[in-house]
Design an enzyme around this catalytic site. Structure first.
Site, PDB file in Angstrom:
ATOM      1  N   HIS A   1      26.757  37.568   4.650  1.00  0.00           N
ATOM      2  CA  HIS A   1      25.829  37.073   3.640  1.00  0.00           C
ATOM      3  C   HIS A   1      24.466  36.931   4.307  1.00  0.00           C
ATOM      4  CE1 HIS A   1      26.083  35.067  -0.515  1.00  0.00           C
ATOM      5  NE2 HIS A   1      26.620  36.263  -0.574  1.00  0.00           N
TER       6      HIS A   1
ATOM      7  N   HIS B   1      26.147  48.175  -0.266  1.00  0.00           N
ATOM      8  CA  HIS B   1      27.007  47.006  -0.113  1.00  0.00           C
ATOM      9  C   HIS B   1      28.359  47.207  -0.777  1.00  0.00           C
ATOM     10  CE1 HIS B   1      27.445  42.739   0.881  1.00  0.00           C
ATOM     11  NE2 HIS B   1      28.021  42.566  -0.278  1.00  0.00           N
TER      12      HIS B   1
END
Length: 741
Positions: free
Chosen positions: A96, A50
């Site tokens: 998200h 990420h």
């Protein structure tokens, strides 16, 4: 519960932090010793997928990121594009996904909060938000719960913060059953001479913590987002952050006031990996070291360990390097807004990242190596197999009117009103179009004529069938949707959602989608200026559809000539622009084949980028000239669905002829690319029309008058006339019916 910094580092503990044995050996080689527990957490945060993009960096570098209007491309909190008159638009899209599947309300809410911070950290006031949402099949037991929670979270945060949600997407597919996607977009306005960056400069300057207090929510969130799901998914709930939009609104106002005051040297949002990532990025970009004293960090929980504080992803927090002579005035601004302001460290000249806690040095690491020396992989990949074309004459038939009504009353093509009515789409008073059209449009406040258009697009089923063509199509459709409002497309942001990159077939999807995206962006003059990669979107080895979402921004010079999708009046000529002979015929991967006949075979429609550019540029010129009264691009569902949407948006019917000699099913439901529907204010046989027709012929652009607006029915060729009320009932019914259970 606190965790000792002296906890033994075992292979199981290393694996729990998402580091593979060879990556941990790289840590040992870099620092020459065993890391402390806090240092292991820091490496885990900085080296996960990420934050480090370790599987995607090689391919992201191939994307076009520069252009005449690009002020800042990838590498900062958001991209920045010049819109003239000393103004710029700042924008980005980010995922998200994992948090929203675990805890849908807070996962979606904090996704909105995080992307808004990315924008105002750059010095821009947010003016628009969008979201691209992908859910599992409607019949799956979790889908309704996830839709309800995610939509409530998006609206709850955005509405309270005070930014209009102007557009987005909602799709359903069984491949998202175990891993939904929540992609959040935000855009803001700034002055070109008032942009703020994250690169620290100057030695011995105060590093200041701003905003809300630190808690244990979100500890390990970035690492969780870099792993696929298994049966232990419920155990990951504590890694989801909790948001407070009212605190974020105060943080926005305090930051913009502080920036105007001239106190800020560098500023960075505390997003993924929280204090760790923000401090390391600021120092490393400026070739400086950073020393932090965690005893000075404002906390809201007792006995927090250094590990907790360094990896917490508590929301509504910033880190800043401040001009020391402005410290007292800066603190006064934040106290006025009832926010925390604490000097928690200082910059150094030794390129070390030092962390102190309770008198102990719990971390001492080479700051640039935390980012620059992160692993970078050239993962093996397999070229995706091309699907066989549909056999000649393989066009299963159906009644055109019945098929259209069934498609409009289904999960993918039904009205999203149930969703967007939960969002404040008009707050700030600058929105010029409500959701449901081709793009959201917002006035540029302070300018008499300018407006910005925003769109988000991708067709995942196309990307699954052919990632290269699907990547091209995602860019082309976004560019088309902006063009259909009359906006000049300026630049794009991407959110690349894929499965496990360690599987060569998934990495092959990613590589080919990037190639298609890059080719389309270059051909259309539509550079990628910001974005996000989200990998490992799968559960128990079952991956999502490849979903490279493209968010685009366009500029309308004079919003008085902006186009909308609704027919403007009765008796106007309907013009089909950019269509091949027979108006189109491509049914591979079409909604018609899937929803009416249960077939998902064949290739997606090819994208001719030269054709897209030529047709789009001419459509935009026609809109600017004032002769276009309505415009809509053709995409899912083809010509029939586009006509129905234009009619329903206006309450005005239309009658359209069937193309001579063509199969009406292919003509009305084919999903050929590069096509627009226009209505014109011109007399179809007059001199003005003849001039337009001559210009289109000169450019080699097909344009055919296919019908006329008017009445209270939609009549498609020889099919029975469908009353508009019947169309609207079908279109508006599915979502409320689904959500009511």
């Amino acid at each position: 519960m606190t965790v000792s910094n002296t906890r033994p580092i075992t292979p199981d503990l290393v694996a729990a932090h998402g580091l593979k044995p060879d990556e941990y050996q790289r840590v040992l080689d870099l620092i020459g010793r065993e890391p402390t527990f806090t240092e292991l957490g820091i490496f885990s945060a900085m080296w996960n997928e990420h934050c480090s993009y370790k599987s995607s960096k090689k391919w992201l570098r191939t994307l076009p990121t520069e252009g005449e209007v690009v002020i800042q491309g990838p590498g900062e909190n958001a991209g920045v594009v010049d819109i003239g008159d000393g103004d710029c638009v700042v924008f980005k899209m980010e995922s998200h996904n994992h948090p929203s599947y675990i805890e849908p309300y807070q996962g979606a809410a904090t996704g909105v909060g995080g992307i808004l911070r990315d924008v105002f950290t750059m010095g821009a006031r947010p003016i628009a938000a969008m979201n691209a949402l992908r859910f599992g099949e409607p019949g799956h037991p979790k889908t309704r719960h996830l839709v309800s929670g995610v939509v409530a979270g998006v609206g709850g945060y955005g509405n309270s913060f005070g930014v209009p949600t102007v557009g987005g997407e909602v799709n359903f597919d069984a491949r998202y059953n175990g891993n939904i996607l929540v992609n959040a977009f935000a855009a803001g306005l700034a002055r070109t001479d008032g942009i703020f960056y994250s690169k620290a400069s100057g030695v011995g300057l105060p590093v200041v913590y701003l905003g809300a207090k630190t808690g244990r929510d979100g500890v390990g969130g970035a690492t969780m987002a870099s792993a696929e799901f298994g049966d232990d998914i419920e155990e990951k709930r504590p890694t989801v952050q909790v948001g407070d939009p009212f605190t974020e609104k105060c943080l926005l106002e305090a930051c913009l006031e502080l920036m105007a005051f001239g106190a800020v040297i560098a500023i960075q949002d505390m997003g993924a990996a929280g204090l760790t990532c923000s401090a390391v990025e600021m120092g490393a970009k400026g070739d400086l070291g950073i020393e932090l004293d965690l005893d000075k960090v404002p906390v809201r929980e007792e006995r927090m360990s250094a590990y907790d504080m360094m990896l917490s992803e508590s929301q509504e927090r910033m880190l800043m390097v401040l001009k020391p002579e402005k410290e007292a005035e800066a603190e006064a601004i934040f106290r006025k807004w009832d926010l925390d302001f604490a000097v928690v460290g200082h910059t150094t000249d030794d390129l070390r990242f030092r962390v102190l806690h309770q008198g102990e040095e719990v971390a001492n690491l080479p700051i640039k190596d935390l980012g620059d020396q992160a692993p970078e992989y050239d993962r093996p990949w397999m070229a995706p197999a091309k699907p066989a074309p549909l056999a000649a004459g393989d066009v299963p038939q159906a009644d055109v009117a019945d098929a259209l009504l069934k498609m409009l009353d289904g999960p993918d093509l039904s009205s999203r009103r149930w969703v967007w009515e939960q969002y404040d789409t008009l707050i700030q008073g600058n929105s010029l179009q409500r959701p449901g059209g081709d793009a959201g449009v917002v006035r540029v406040e302070g300018h008499p004529t300018k407006a910005l258009a925003f769109s988000s697009d991708v067709t995942p089923r196309y990307c699954e069938a052919d990632p290269y063509e699907g990547g091209k199509q995602a860019v082309a459709e976004c560019w088309r949707n902006l063009t259909a409002t009359g906006a000049l497309p300026l630049a794009a942001t991407d959110n690349l959602n894929f499965g496990n990159p360690e599987r060569p077939e998934i990495m092959g999807q990613f590589v080919h989608a990037i190639k298609g995206i890059g080719e389309a962006c270059r051909a259309l003059g539509f550079p990628i200026v910001s974005g996000n990669v989200s990998l490992y979107n799968e559960t128990n080895g079952r991956g999502i559809l490849p979903t490279p979402t493209i968010g685009g921004v366009g500029l309308i010079a004079d919003w008085a000539s902006m186009a909308r999708i609704g027919f403007a009046a009765e008796g106007q000529t309907i013009l089909l622009v950019g269509a091949p002979a027979g108006w189109g015929s491509h049914l591979g991967q079409s909604v018609y084949m899937r929803d009416i006949h249960g077939r998902t075979d064949g290739p997606p429609p090819p994208v001719d980028l030269g054709h897209e550019k030529r047709v789009g540029d001419q459509v935009r010129a026609m809109i600017a000239s004032g002769i276009v009264t309505a415009c809509h691009d053709l995409s899912d569902g083809g010509l029939a669905v586009a006509l129905a949407e234009m009619a329903m948006a206006s309450g005005i019917g239309a009658s359209v002829d069937a193309p001579a000699g063509a199969d009406p099913v292919a003509a009305f439901f084919g999903e050929d690319q590069g096509r627009y529907l226009l209505t014109l204010s011109l007399d179809a046989g007059g001199k003005e029309w003849q001039a337009v027709e001559a210009e289109l012929n000169k450019l080699g652009i097909a344009a055919e008058r296919i019908g006329t607006t008017g009445g209270s029915d939609l009549k498609l060729g020889q099919a029975r006339a469908i009353p508009l009320e019947q169309l609207k009932t079908a279109h508006e019914s599915w979502f409320p019916r689904f959500m009511e259970g």
